[in-house]
Design a protein around this motif. Structure first.
Motif, short mmCIF file in Angstrom:
data_model
loop_
_atom_site.label_atom_id
_atom_site.label_comp_id
_atom_site.label_asym_id
_atom_site.label_seq_id
_atom_site.Cartn_x
_atom_site.Cartn_y
_atom_site.Cartn_z
N LEU A 158 0.82 -1.21 0.00
CA LEU A 158 0.00 0.00 0.00
C LEU A 158 0.85 1.25 0.00
CD1 LEU A 158 -2.78 -0.79 2.65
CD2 LEU A 158 -3.00 -0.79 0.17
N TYR A 159 0.33 2.27 -0.67
CA TYR A 159 0.89 3.62 -0.61
C TYR A 159 0.03 4.44 0.36
CZ TYR A 159 1.55 8.52 -1.92
OH TYR A 159 1.74 9.87 -1.89
N ILE A 160 0.66 5.07 1.34
CA ILE A 160 -0.05 5.88 2.33
C ILE A 160 0.40 7.33 2.15
CG2 ILE A 160 -0.69 6.10 4.74
CD1 ILE A 160 -1.10 3.29 3.59
N GLY A 161 -0.50 8.19 1.67
CA GLY A 161 -0.16 9.59 1.42
C GLY A 161 -0.87 10.53 2.36
N GLY A 162 -0.39 11.77 2.39
CA GLY A 162 -1.00 12.81 3.22
C GLY A 162 -0.68 12.68 4.69
N LEU A 163 0.47 12.09 5.03
CA LEU A 163 0.83 11.90 6.43
C LEU A 163 1.31 13.20 7.07
CD1 LEU A 163 2.80 8.52 6.21
CD2 LEU A 163 0.44 8.87 6.97
N SER A 164 1.03 13.33 8.35
CA SER A 164 1.51 14.47 9.11
C SER A 164 3.02 14.35 9.30
CB SER A 164 0.82 14.52 10.47
OG SER A 164 1.36 15.55 11.28
N PRO A 165 3.75 15.48 9.34
CA PRO A 165 5.22 15.40 9.48
C PRO A 165 5.69 14.72 10.75
CG PRO A 165 4.53 17.59 8.78
CD PRO A 165 3.28 16.86 9.14
N ASP A 166 4.85 14.70 11.80
CA ASP A 166 5.28 14.11 13.06
C ASP A 166 4.94 12.62 13.17
OD1 ASP A 166 2.60 14.52 13.08
OD2 ASP A 166 2.47 15.31 15.12
N ILE A 167 4.40 12.02 12.11
CA ILE A 167 4.10 10.58 12.11
C ILE A 167 5.39 9.81 11.85
CG2 ILE A 167 2.86 8.73 10.95
CD1 ILE A 167 1.09 10.46 12.67
N THR A 168 5.74 8.90 12.76
CA THR A 168 6.94 8.08 12.61
C THR A 168 6.58 6.74 11.98
OG1 THR A 168 6.70 7.10 14.80
CG2 THR A 168 7.94 9.17 14.64
N SER A 169 7.61 6.00 11.60
CA SER A 169 7.38 4.68 11.01
C SER A 169 6.72 3.75 12.01
CB SER A 169 8.70 4.10 10.52
OG SER A 169 9.26 4.88 9.48
N GLU A 170 7.13 3.85 13.27
CA GLU A 170 6.54 2.98 14.29
C GLU A 170 5.06 3.28 14.48
OE1 GLU A 170 7.73 1.32 18.73
OE2 GLU A 170 8.77 3.05 17.86
N MET A 171 4.69 4.55 14.46
CA MET A 171 3.27 4.93 14.56
C MET A 171 2.50 4.43 13.35
SD MET A 171 3.91 8.83 15.93
CE MET A 171 2.18 9.30 15.84
N LEU A 172 3.11 4.52 12.18
CA LEU A 172 2.45 4.04 10.96
C LEU A 172 2.18 2.54 11.03
CD1 LEU A 172 1.60 4.78 7.97
CD2 LEU A 172 3.89 4.04 7.31
N LEU A 173 3.17 1.78 11.50
CA LEU A 173 3.02 0.33 11.57
C LEU A 173 2.00 -0.07 12.64
CD1 LEU A 173 6.80 -0.64 11.29
CD2 LEU A 173 5.07 -0.78 9.50
N ASN A 174 1.99 0.65 13.73
CA ASN A 174 1.01 0.34 14.78
C ASN A 174 -0.41 0.62 14.31
OD1 ASN A 174 2.99 -0.46 16.59
ND2 ASN A 174 3.23 1.59 17.47
N PHE A 175 -0.58 1.71 13.56
CA PHE A 175 -1.92 2.08 13.09
C PHE A 175 -2.45 1.06 12.08
CE2 PHE A 175 -4.75 4.26 10.11
CZ PHE A 175 -5.67 4.82 10.97
N PHE A 176 -1.63 0.70 11.10
CA PHE A 176 -2.09 -0.22 10.05
C PHE A 176 -1.96 -1.68 10.45
CE2 PHE A 176 -1.67 3.64 7.59
CZ PHE A 176 -2.72 3.54 6.70
N GLY A 177 -1.35 -1.95 11.60
CA GLY A 177 -1.26 -3.32 12.07
C GLY A 177 -2.59 -3.89 12.51
N ARG A 178 -3.60 -3.04 12.69
CA ARG A 178 -4.91 -3.53 13.10
C ARG A 178 -5.63 -4.29 11.99
NH1 ARG A 178 -8.19 2.25 13.56
NH2 ARG A 178 -7.78 2.99 11.44
N TYR A 179 -5.14 -4.16 10.74
CA TYR A 179 -5.79 -4.86 9.62
C TYR A 179 -5.17 -6.23 9.35
CZ TYR A 179 -7.48 -0.12 8.73
OH TYR A 179 -8.06 1.12 8.86
N GLY A 180 -3.97 -6.46 9.87
CA GLY A 180 -3.31 -7.75 9.63
C GLY A 180 -1.82 -7.66 9.88
#
Length: 337
Positions: A158-180
């Motif tokens: 997946l391509y994830i666009g429009g992220l806030s500048p303060d979003i880290t990779s760990e936050m991104l993985l935690n957020f999308f980890g709820r789908y699988g």
């Protein structure tokens, strides 16, 4: 029980009942690989000496012990990389690869274990979070053609666009980890400033998890509306945007007969009946009079009035008037007074 097996093995060897290596080889060669592997595994589990020999042969080639690790943060050092992978066993060599010109990390590195068992253990959990970013490993001999380039990769990334500048990779993985389960993912960072570029990528282990993330109507993350779509479709869109549009041809107005006429649409046909073969121009010959000399010759001729300009003179019957000729037979006309 183990001592009894060893005693029987020694007695058999001492009595010379073992066949020669050539004879055993001739027996093993026709056997399929799965059967040979099963045979050696059973022998290794029964006899420690055989098990040690199997381990020694398997670990002899570093190709079977070397891992390629990608997706590293730009500030990840070789020490951090080795510390992360040392949980699986003793490391023989490990390093992050740096650019020779800039001295900055190229985002990947290599780990070589001392034993093949450690490599196998690391491959069972190929994804690891290192300094807030998801790194992925596979055998170095496979390069980028490892497990992440399976045929369904385009349906899992997946391509994830429009992220806030303060979003880290760990936050991104935690957020999308709820789908699988996530195989790989991180925020895209600028190499020079190490700041977020406002987008990232997430690769799931299954296509079903990817569909869940896309179909979820809630596209809010970090206080912003984000874009979630297949990375392959985003890549194709970017490539199409970079290709300049084709310039339409402007027809030159030409009449039906083949002659261009301003303001009229092109007839769409090639002029017919008029050929224009290339012809070489004759060189200027020295015997030809130059424009200056020719003009002087004409000027020296006496002016003669044209018969029609003679006032009061009538044409003589039967007499055909001819136009006076000057030099070279060219017609000569009196200058207008």
């Amino acid at each position: 029980m183990e001592d009894l097996k060893k005693r029987k093995l020694e007695e058999t060897v001492g009595n010379g009942e073992f066949s020669s290596v050539e004879h055993l080889r001739s027996l093993l060669e026709p056997l399929p690989k799965p059967q040979l592997v099963d045979l050696l595994a059973r022998l290794g589990s029964q006899y420690p000496s055989i098990a040690e020999e199997i381990k020694s042969v398997a670990s002899a080639d570093p190709v079977n012990r070397k891992l390629f690790v990608r997706g590293l943060a730009w500030n990840t050092t070789s020490e951090t990389l080795c510390a992360t992978f040392s949980v699986h066993g003793e490391i023989e060599e490990g390093a992050v690869i740096y650019d020779k010109t800039t001295g900055k990390s190229r985002g990947y590195g290599f780990i070589t274990y001392k034993h093949m068992e450690s490599t196998k253990a690391a491959l069972k959990a190929p994804s690891k979070i290192i300094e807030g970013r998801m790194a992925v490993c596979n055998l170095a001999c496979e390069g980028l053609s490892g497990s992440s380039t399976t045929p369904d990769l385009a349906q899992r990334k997946l391509y994830i666009g429009g992220l806030s500048p303060d979003i880290t990779s760990e936050m991104l993985l935690n957020f999308f980890g709820r789908y699988g389960d996530i195989e790989e993912g991180s925020v895209a960072y600028d190499k020079d400033t190490n700041e977020s570029r406002g987008f990232g990528f997430v690769t799931y282990t299954t296509v079903e998890a990817t569909k869940k993330a896309i179909d979820d109507p809630d596209k809010t993350f970090g206080g912003r509306n984000i874009i979630v779509k297949l990375a392959d479709s985003h890549r194709n869109k970017m490539m199409q945007a970079q290709v300049p549009p084709a310039i339409p041809s402007m027809p030159y107005p030409v009449a039906a007969a083949g002659y261009p006429q301003p303001g009229k649409p092109h007839g769409g046909v090639t002029p017919v009946g008029y050929a224009y073969p290339p012809q070489a121009l004759a060189s200027y010959h020295a015997s030809y009079p130059s424009p200056t000399s020719a003009h002087a010759s004409y000027a020296s001729q006496p002016q003669m009035p044209h018969p029609h300009q003679v006032i009061g003179k009538k044409d003589t019957p039967g007499l055909h008037l001819t136009t006076p000729a000057g030099m070279g037979g060219y017609p000569y006309y009196m200058a207008k007074q």
